[in-house]
Structure formats: structure tokens, C-alpha cells
Write an enzyme that holds these catalytic residues in place. Sequence first.
Site, PDB file in Angstrom:
ATOM      1  N   ARG A  18       0.838  -1.215   0.000  1.00  0.00           N
ATOM      2  CA  ARG A  18       0.000   0.000   0.000  1.00  0.00           C
ATOM      3  C   ARG A  18       0.868   1.259   0.000  1.00  0.00           C
ATOM      4  NH1 ARG A  18      -0.370   4.695   2.557  1.00  0.00           N
ATOM      5  NH2 ARG A  18       0.100   3.657   4.524  1.00  0.00           N
ATOM      6  N   ASP A  19       1.519   1.551   1.107  1.00  0.00           N
ATOM      7  CA  ASP A  19       2.300   2.791   1.210  1.00  0.00           C
ATOM      8  C   ASP A  19       3.403   2.782   0.151  1.00  0.00           C
ATOM      9  OD1 ASP A  19       3.661   5.084   2.039  1.00  0.00           O
ATOM     10  OD2 ASP A  19       3.401   4.652   4.149  1.00  0.00           O
ATOM     11  N   HIS A 210       5.848   4.622  12.482  1.00  0.00           N
ATOM     12  CA  HIS A 210       5.797   4.494  11.013  1.00  0.00           C
ATOM     13  C   HIS A 210       6.780   5.533  10.481  1.00  0.00           C
ATOM     14  CE1 HIS A 210       3.260   4.232   7.147  1.00  0.00           C
ATOM     15  NE2 HIS A 210       3.879   5.397   6.972  1.00  0.00           N
ATOM     16  N   HIS A 212       9.182   7.002   7.666  1.00  0.00           N
ATOM     17  CA  HIS A 212       9.766   7.127   6.317  1.00  0.00           C
ATOM     18  C   HIS A 212      11.246   7.461   6.523  1.00  0.00           C
ATOM     19  CE1 HIS A 212       6.166   6.758   3.759  1.00  0.00           C
ATOM     20  NE2 HIS A 212       5.564   7.015   4.890  1.00  0.00           N
ATOM     21  N   CYS A 243       4.529   9.128   0.062  1.00  0.00           N
ATOM     22  CA  CYS A 243       3.132   9.562  -0.008  1.00  0.00           C
ATOM     23  C   CYS A 243       3.010  10.535  -1.168  1.00  0.00           C
ATOM     24  CB  CYS A 243       2.724  10.243   1.295  1.00  0.00           C
ATOM     25  SG  CYS A 243       1.080  10.978   1.220  1.00  0.00           S
ATOM     26  N   ASN A 252       9.116   4.076   3.320  1.00  0.00           N
ATOM     27  CA  ASN A 252       9.286   3.681   4.726  1.00  0.00           C
ATOM     28  C   ASN A 252      10.622   2.983   4.865  1.00  0.00           C
ATOM     29  OD1 ASN A 252       6.164   3.577   4.381  1.00  0.00           O
ATOM     30  ND2 ASN A 252       6.563   3.632   6.571  1.00  0.00           N
TER      31      ASN A 252
HETATM   32  P1  HMG Z   1     -12.936  14.420  -2.043  1.00  0.00           P
HETATM   33  O1  HMG Z   1     -12.792  14.790  -3.500  1.00  0.00           O
HETATM   34  O2  HMG Z   1     -12.943  15.521  -1.050  1.00  0.00           O
HETATM   35  O3  HMG Z   1     -14.211  13.478  -1.794  1.00  0.00           O
HETATM   36  O4  HMG Z   1     -11.792  13.398  -1.696  1.00  0.00           O
HETATM   37  P2  HMG Z   1     -15.731  13.633  -2.042  1.00  0.00           P
HETATM   38  O5  HMG Z   1     -16.401  12.969  -0.899  1.00  0.00           O
HETATM   39  O6  HMG Z   1     -16.099  15.063  -2.362  1.00  0.00           O
HETATM   40  O7  HMG Z   1     -15.971  12.743  -3.357  1.00  0.00           O
HETATM   41  C1  HMG Z   1     -15.443  13.122  -4.618  1.00  0.00           C
HETATM   42  C2  HMG Z   1     -15.421  11.907  -5.535  1.00  0.00           C
HETATM   43  O8  HMG Z   1     -14.532  10.904  -4.982  1.00  0.00           O
HETATM   44  C3  HMG Z   1     -16.771  11.207  -5.696  1.00  0.00           C
HETATM   45  O9  HMG Z   1     -16.783  10.631  -7.002  1.00  0.00           O
HETATM   46  C4  HMG Z   1     -16.706  10.111  -4.672  1.00  0.00           C
HETATM   47  O10 HMG Z   1     -17.568   9.044  -4.978  1.00  0.00           O
HETATM   48  C5  HMG Z   1     -15.247   9.674  -4.794  1.00  0.00           C
HETATM   49  P3  HMG Z   1     -17.472  11.353  -8.277  1.00  0.00           P
HETATM   50  O11 HMG Z   1     -18.893  11.581  -7.843  1.00  0.00           O
HETATM   51  O12 HMG Z   1     -16.719  12.620  -8.465  1.00  0.00           O
HETATM   52  O13 HMG Z   1     -17.263  10.368  -9.384  1.00  0.00           O
HETATM   53  N1  HMG Z   1     -14.766   9.058  -3.546  1.00  0.00           N
HETATM   54  C6  HMG Z   1     -14.171   7.846  -3.506  1.00  0.00           C
HETATM   55  N2  HMG Z   1     -13.871   6.960  -4.466  1.00  0.00           N
HETATM   56  C7  HMG Z   1     -13.292   5.808  -4.060  1.00  0.00           C
HETATM   57  N3  HMG Z   1     -12.984   5.534  -2.773  1.00  0.00           N
HETATM   58  C8  HMG Z   1     -13.255   6.406  -1.800  1.00  0.00           C
HETATM   59  C9  HMG Z   1     -13.889   7.625  -2.162  1.00  0.00           C
HETATM   60  N4  HMG Z   1     -14.300   8.691  -1.448  1.00  0.00           N
HETATM   61  C10 HMG Z   1     -14.834   9.554  -2.313  1.00  0.00           C
HETATM   62  N5  HMG Z   1     -12.969   6.132  -0.539  1.00  0.00           N
HETATM   63  C11 HMG Z   1     -10.772  11.623  -0.475  1.00  0.00           C
HETATM   64  C12 HMG Z   1     -11.633  12.867  -0.384  1.00  0.00           C
HETATM   65  C13 HMG Z   1     -10.341  11.265   0.940  1.00  0.00           C
HETATM   66  C14 HMG Z   1     -11.583  10.500  -1.093  1.00  0.00           C
HETATM   67  C15 HMG Z   1      -9.543  11.943  -1.360  1.00  0.00           C
HETATM   68  O14 HMG Z   1      -8.932  13.092  -0.857  1.00  0.00           O
HETATM   69  C16 HMG Z   1      -8.549  10.822  -1.439  1.00  0.00           C
HETATM   70  O15 HMG Z   1      -8.854   9.742  -1.911  1.00  0.00           O
HETATM   71  N6  HMG Z   1      -7.300  11.109  -1.034  1.00  0.00           N
HETATM   72  C17 HMG Z   1      -6.230  10.123  -1.163  1.00  0.00           C
HETATM   73  C18 HMG Z   1      -5.456  10.137   0.083  1.00  0.00           C
HETATM   74  C19 HMG Z   1      -4.377   9.091   0.025  1.00  0.00           C
HETATM   75  O16 HMG Z   1      -4.593   7.962  -0.393  1.00  0.00           O
HETATM   76  N7  HMG Z   1      -3.179   9.493   0.484  1.00  0.00           N
HETATM   77  C20 HMG Z   1      -2.112   8.556   0.608  1.00  0.00           C
HETATM   78  C21 HMG Z   1      -2.343   7.610   1.733  1.00  0.00           C
HETATM   79  S1  HMG Z   1      -2.109   8.332   3.345  1.00  0.00           S
HETATM   80  C22 HMG Z   1      -0.438   8.049   3.666  1.00  0.00           C
HETATM   81  O17 HMG Z   1       0.269   7.561   2.818  1.00  0.00           O
HETATM   82  C23 HMG Z   1       0.058   8.374   5.026  1.00  0.00           C
HETATM   83  C24 HMG Z   1       0.345   7.133   5.882  1.00  0.00           C
HETATM   84  O18 HMG Z   1       1.242   6.260   5.235  1.00  0.00           O
HETATM   85  C25 HMG Z   1       0.964   7.573   7.197  1.00  0.00           C
HETATM   86  C26 HMG Z   1       2.110   8.581   6.957  1.00  0.00           C
HETATM   87  O19 HMG Z   1       3.158   8.221   6.404  1.00  0.00           O
HETATM   88  O20 HMG Z   1       1.871   9.741   7.304  1.00  0.00           O
HETATM   89  C27 HMG Z   1      -0.945   6.370   6.220  1.00  0.00           C
HETATM   90 MG    MG Z   2       3.358   6.536   5.125  1.00  0.00          MG
END
Ligand code: HMG
Ligand code: MG
Length: 307
Positions: A18-19, A210, A212, A243, A252
Amino acid sequence: MTNNTLPSHVTLLDVGPRDGLQNEAQPVDARDKIELVHRLQAAGLSQIEVTSYVSPKWVPQMADNAQVMAGITRQRGVRYSALTPNMKGFEGALVGQADEVAIFAAASEAFSQRNINCSVAESIERFKPVVAAARANGMRVRAAVSCALGCPYQGEVTVGAVVDVIQRLIDIGVDHIGVADTIGVGTAGRVKAVMAAALKHVPVAELSGHFHDTYGQALTNIYACLELGIHTFDTSVAGLGGCPYAKGATGNVATEDVVYLLNGLGITTGIDLDKLVDAGAFISGVLGRKPVSRVSNALLAKRIQTN
Ligand code: HMG
Ligand code: MG
């Protein structure tokens, strides 16, 4: 605060599928992602973060989440988790039969906006029904606190801001808190201060790190956590990842490097380092590059010399 005795066993959660892979620009075939999960469990990983149910417009690499979850041959004793930012994501993870879902809040407002398009307070409101639904379905909930050691947009993050988010996540009922150095800027003293503050709110068995490895501090930071008795860490096979919303941040810390450290300390993990190196070499081959793991590259070179 420091324990003289380090933990005797450490649990590693491999977040590579995933990450790690979320950050790859080139599409990775779902079959290769599934193969990676199979190789990780064969190497002895008991916790694997398989995918994320986020918007495919935001993170196209994870658009095959359903296919990957459905394609895994599950092994008893392994916990498979998925990232879920909201109820739509949770519904996907439920269909995918994840054992655990991971929500992710930030200790920095600026990062919350860039990563999930809402404020920290709004994100907690979105997570509330996710936690409730997970509980109702017998799934565990892990929560990551991003940017706990620094933010790519706002810079410094206070210990107080980290503790505040941790408390809000505890209040909505999460099982586990993962303190995340999203951009790998933390150093051991600071990590100890943040973790010691977190330990006042979270039992040690439900607190993880966690890290990086952008600044090469991750192993040292893990050692600092071990000294506090913390015994659960996220790591990423072959050092994959980063990310997409934290530009310049590398992957990571490599699982191989952490297992090597722990082996040297006589701390058990249940992980077979040789098989893990094979898993890392496999996915690095798919991506067309060498593993980002000193240990992996050293052991692979040694294999060539001895063959
Ligand atoms: P948004 O645009 O604000 O959401 O995104 P919305 O609720 O307004 O919906 C907009 C559209 O997205 C709609 O579709 C929804 O259906 C769809 P449309 O009508 O336009 O066709 N939608 C989704 N589709 C699939 N799955 C979903 C989903 N939710 C809404 N769950 C949202 C908000 C959170 C969805 C967006 O900002 C997003 O997906 N962000 C991605 C964030 C991400 O994956 N970041 C990387 C992972 S976090 C990370 O790596 C950190 C971590 O490792 C720890 C660290 O290192 O810090 C965990
Ligand atoms: Mg991370």
C-alpha cells in the site's frame, strides 16, 4: 522513561503493497501486487497492509483494490488491512473482507487539506462512522497520525498537536495509534519525546511507529522507540514508497533493514530474512530497480559471490 530491557519480540506490519506501491507512477499489475502479498506472508509477516480504498482519481495506483483483496490466498494468522478515509472506502474494505481498516488523520492542518481535502476536525467527523461500522463488523481500526515529526507544508509540528489528534482518535474508539513521520525528518530525541507523550494516552501494545527514511534516521528512530518498550512498527519491503501528497518523501524504512537490526539484537520477529529479501527482490524486479535496502543489497551481492 527509558527501559533498560528492550522488547523480546517485535511485530512488523509490512505496508509495502500500500504505502510502497501507492507512490509508483508506473502502473503495477494486480497480479504482481498479489504475488508480493503472498511472498510477504511466506516470509513470516503476520500483518500486511494490502491496499487502500481511496479515490482512484487521487491515487490511480490503488484503483485495483477490490481485485487485489479478492485475489489473495489468505494464510491463517495473518492480518490483512486496508486504508479507508471515509465510509465509501470502508464499504469497499468490508466487501474485500479486510481484517482491519486504517484511518489516517494528520497532526498538521495543511497536510490534512492536501492529503484528504478536509480539516483535521472534519476528518475526525468522517472517521466516526467508519470506526462505528468497523466495530459493528468485528474489524479492528488502526489510526495513523501523519506528520507527527514535521509537515512538508507547515514545517514544525508540536508534541501538543500530536497528542491532541491522538486523543481525538481515542475518543472515537480506535484500537491502535500509529505515529507517522510522513517525511522522515524526525531524529531520535524528538521521536522519544513524541512517543513518551503518546504513551501517556495509549497502551504500549497499541502504539506503533511508522518512519519514512528520507533523512536516513528511521533505524535510529526505531531503536529509540525500542528503548521505550514500543514493539510494533510499520515497515516497507525493499524500502518502497512514500506519499503522493508529501513530495520528496522517500519510502518507509525497509523491512529487511529492520529485521537485520532486530536479529542482531536477539529480538524475534518470526520473519525469515532470506525469504523477505526474495520478496523485496521480486517487487524491485517488477519496478525495474534495485531494492532501497542496504541489507537486501548486501545479502543479494553475497549470494552472487558465494554462487
Ligand atoms: P474528495 O474529492 O474531497 O471526496 O476526496 P468527495 O467525498 O467530495 O468525493 C469526490 C469523488 O470521490 C466522488 O466521485 C466520490 O464518490 C469519490 P465522483 O462523484 O466525483 O465520481 N470518492 C471515492 N472513491 C473511491 N474511494 C473512496 C472515495 N471517497 C470519495 N474512498 C478523499 C476525499 C479522501 C476520497 C480523497 O482526498 C482521497 O482519496 N485522497 C487520497 C489520500 C491518500 O490515499 N493518500 C495517501 C495515503 S495516506 C499516507 O500515505 C500516510 C500514511 O502512510 C501515514 C504517513 O506516512 O503519514 C498512512
Ligand atoms: Mg506513510
